[in-house]
Design a protein around this motif. Structure first.
Motif, PDB file in Angstrom:
ATOM      1  N   VAL A 101       0.847  -1.202   0.000  1.00 11.22           N
ATOM      2  CA  VAL A 101       0.000   0.000   0.000  1.00 11.22           C
ATOM      3  C   VAL A 101       0.879   1.248   0.000  1.00 11.22           C
ATOM      4  O   VAL A 101       0.604   2.223  -0.708  1.00 11.22           O
ATOM      5  N   GLN A 125       2.120   3.142  -3.305  1.00 11.33           N
ATOM      6  CA  GLN A 125       1.252   4.148  -3.917  1.00 11.33           C
ATOM      7  C   GLN A 125       1.587   4.394  -5.388  1.00 11.33           C
ATOM      8  O   GLN A 125       1.874   5.510  -5.783  1.00 11.33           O
ATOM      9  N   PHE A 166      -2.764   6.581  -0.964  1.00  7.28           N
ATOM     10  CA  PHE A 166      -3.526   6.159   0.210  1.00  7.28           C
ATOM     11  C   PHE A 166      -3.673   7.332   1.173  1.00  7.28           C
ATOM     12  O   PHE A 166      -2.718   8.040   1.463  1.00  7.28           O
ATOM     13  N   LEU A 203      -7.845   4.583   6.269  1.00  7.42           N
ATOM     14  CA  LEU A 203      -8.432   3.254   6.306  1.00  7.42           C
ATOM     15  C   LEU A 203      -9.328   3.138   7.528  1.00  7.42           C
ATOM     16  O   LEU A 203      -8.937   3.563   8.621  1.00  7.42           O
ATOM     17  N   SER A 239     -11.781   2.499   2.535  1.00 12.74           N
ATOM     18  CA  SER A 239     -10.506   3.187   2.368  1.00 12.74           C
ATOM     19  C   SER A 239     -10.729   4.446   1.545  1.00 12.74           C
ATOM     20  O   SER A 239     -11.674   4.549   0.774  1.00 12.74           O
ATOM     21  N   TYR A 289      -8.656   7.154  -0.981  1.00 12.41           N
ATOM     22  CA  TYR A 289      -7.484   7.377  -1.816  1.00 12.41           C
ATOM     23  C   TYR A 289      -7.647   8.665  -2.608  1.00 12.41           C
ATOM     24  O   TYR A 289      -8.764   9.070  -2.922  1.00 12.41           O
ATOM     25  N   GLU A 323      -4.707   0.324  -8.635  1.00 11.04           N
ATOM     26  CA  GLU A 323      -3.925   0.204  -7.394  1.00 11.04           C
ATOM     27  C   GLU A 323      -4.346  -1.036  -6.614  1.00 11.04           C
ATOM     28  O   GLU A 323      -3.494  -1.791  -6.123  1.00 11.04           O
TER      29      GLU A 323
END
Length: 93
Positions: free
Chosen positions: A25, A28, A33, A36, A47, A49, A60
């Motif tokens: 994660v 990226q 990110f 969460l 999540s 983003y 992703e």
């Protein structure tokens, strides 16, 4: 850059498994990110983003190997202080 909220179901996902996914994660590659939210009992995951498009967020998740149920662009956000200001109340403690 647009924000995207994604929904996932991963019953039985543990904090250790989340930590195990962290290095991927953190790379990226297609999306950035931001946040969460997880209920480890039910496996409900949300999540957030930043990305150029929903397709970039999808790419992703495919790169990480984490399935998703939905990806939605967010076009309005509000925190508690902004809500209080909107309704003319003092900011909550």
């Amino acid at each position: 850059m647009p924000l995207y909220l994604s929904l996932h179901q991963a019953p039985g996902l543990s904090e250790e498994e989340i930590a195990g996914n962290a290095p991927e994660v953190a790379q990226q590659v297609h999306a950035t990110f931001k946040q969460l939210f997880v209920n480890t009992r039910t496996g409900f995951i949300v999540s957030v983003y930043e990305a150029d498009s929903a397709k970039a967020v999808e790419e992703e998740f495919e790169r990480i190997g984490f399935p998703f149920d939905a990806i939605h662009e967010i076009d309005f956000t509000q925190n508690a202080a902004e809500l209080a200001e909107m309704v003319g109340q003092a900011e909550p403690a």
